[in-house]
Design a protein around this motif. Structure first.
Motif, PDB file in Angstrom:
ATOM      1  N   ARG A   1       0.193  11.741   2.182  1.00 11.66           N
ATOM      2  CA  ARG A   1      -0.701  11.040   1.247  1.00 11.66           C
ATOM      3  C   ARG A   1       0.046  10.502   0.042  1.00 11.66           C
TER       4      ARG A   1
ATOM      5  N   ASP B   1     -11.659  13.135  -9.597  1.00 10.34           N
ATOM      6  CA  ASP B   1     -11.892  11.716  -9.377  1.00 10.34           C
ATOM      7  C   ASP B   1     -12.606  11.120 -10.568  1.00 10.34           C
TER       8      ASP B   1
ATOM      9  N   ASN C   1     -14.804   4.916 -11.537  1.00  8.40           N
ATOM     10  CA  ASN C   1     -13.953   4.054 -10.712  1.00  8.40           C
ATOM     11  C   ASN C   1     -14.791   3.446  -9.578  1.00  8.40           C
TER      12      ASN C   1
ATOM     13  N   ILE D   1       0.818  -1.220   0.000  1.00  7.78           N
ATOM     14  CA  ILE D   1       0.000   0.000   0.000  1.00  7.78           C
ATOM     15  C   ILE D   1       0.846   1.262   0.000  1.00  7.78           C
TER      16      ILE D   1
ATOM     17  N   PHE E   1       1.282   6.750  -0.164  1.00  5.67           N
ATOM     18  CA  PHE E   1       0.359   5.644  -0.407  1.00  5.67           C
ATOM     19  C   PHE E   1       0.044   5.460  -1.884  1.00  5.67           C
ATOM     20  N   ILE E   2      -0.183   4.220  -2.270  1.00 10.52           N
ATOM     21  CA  ILE E   2      -0.655   3.906  -3.616  1.00 10.52           C
ATOM     22  C   ILE E   2      -2.106   4.375  -3.688  1.00 10.52           C
ATOM     23  N   PRO E   3      -2.463   5.160  -4.694  1.00 15.82           N
ATOM     24  CA  PRO E   3      -3.842   5.653  -4.790  1.00 15.82           C
ATOM     25  C   PRO E   3      -4.851   4.506  -4.909  1.00 15.82           C
ATOM     26  N   THR E   4      -5.987   4.686  -4.266  1.00 13.10           N
ATOM     27  CA  THR E   4      -7.040   3.677  -4.345  1.00 13.10           C
ATOM     28  C   THR E   4      -8.121   4.067  -5.342  1.00 13.10           C
ATOM     29  N   LYS E   5      -8.050   5.293  -5.840  1.00  7.76           N
ATOM     30  CA  LYS E   5      -8.984   5.753  -6.861  1.00  7.76           C
ATOM     31  C   LYS E   5      -8.197   6.279  -8.039  1.00  7.76           C
ATOM     32  N   LYS E   6      -8.715   6.033  -9.223  1.00 12.09           N
ATOM     33  CA  LYS E   6      -8.105   6.600 -10.413  1.00 12.09           C
ATOM     34  C   LYS E   6      -8.427   8.077 -10.474  1.00 12.09           C
TER      35      LYS E   6
END
Length: 95
Positions: A58, A90, A94, A3, A61-66
């Motif tokens: 922030r 956003d 997604n 993550i 972290f690997i983004p969780t939303k494109k």
């Protein structure tokens, strides 16, 4: 599960895990475990890493939303357009 983007950010900053470990006062093995996704940092360590690497927490972290980006242009008096940046939104599709 991975993550954190720590390995990528270290590469961007041209810094080794060993050097980061020294700067944030943890073992090199701790940083290795974080970069491999084998462990997660305490919040204090996470903040220290972000400060040391000069990134927003922030960004670790690997983004969780494109995200979608739209370029922004202004029209010059001669009729040509100049790119002045982009806006990131956003992705509504997604899931």
């Amino acid at each position: 599960m991975q993550i954190l983007r720590l390995r990528e950010i270290l590469k961007e900053k041209n810094m080794t895990g060993k050097k980061l470990a020294e700067l944030v006062n943890v073992t090199e093995a701790s940083i290795t475990n974080l970069t491999k996704g084998d462990s997660l940092p305490r919040k204090e360590l996470l903040l220290s890493i972000a400060k040391t690497l000069d990134v927003d927490v922030r960004d670790l972290f690997i983004p969780t939303k494109k995200k979608l980006s739209e370029k922004i242009f202004v029209q010059r008096e001669d009729g040509t357009y100049k790119n002045i940046g982009e806006i990131i939104v956003d992705d509504p599709d997604n899931v």
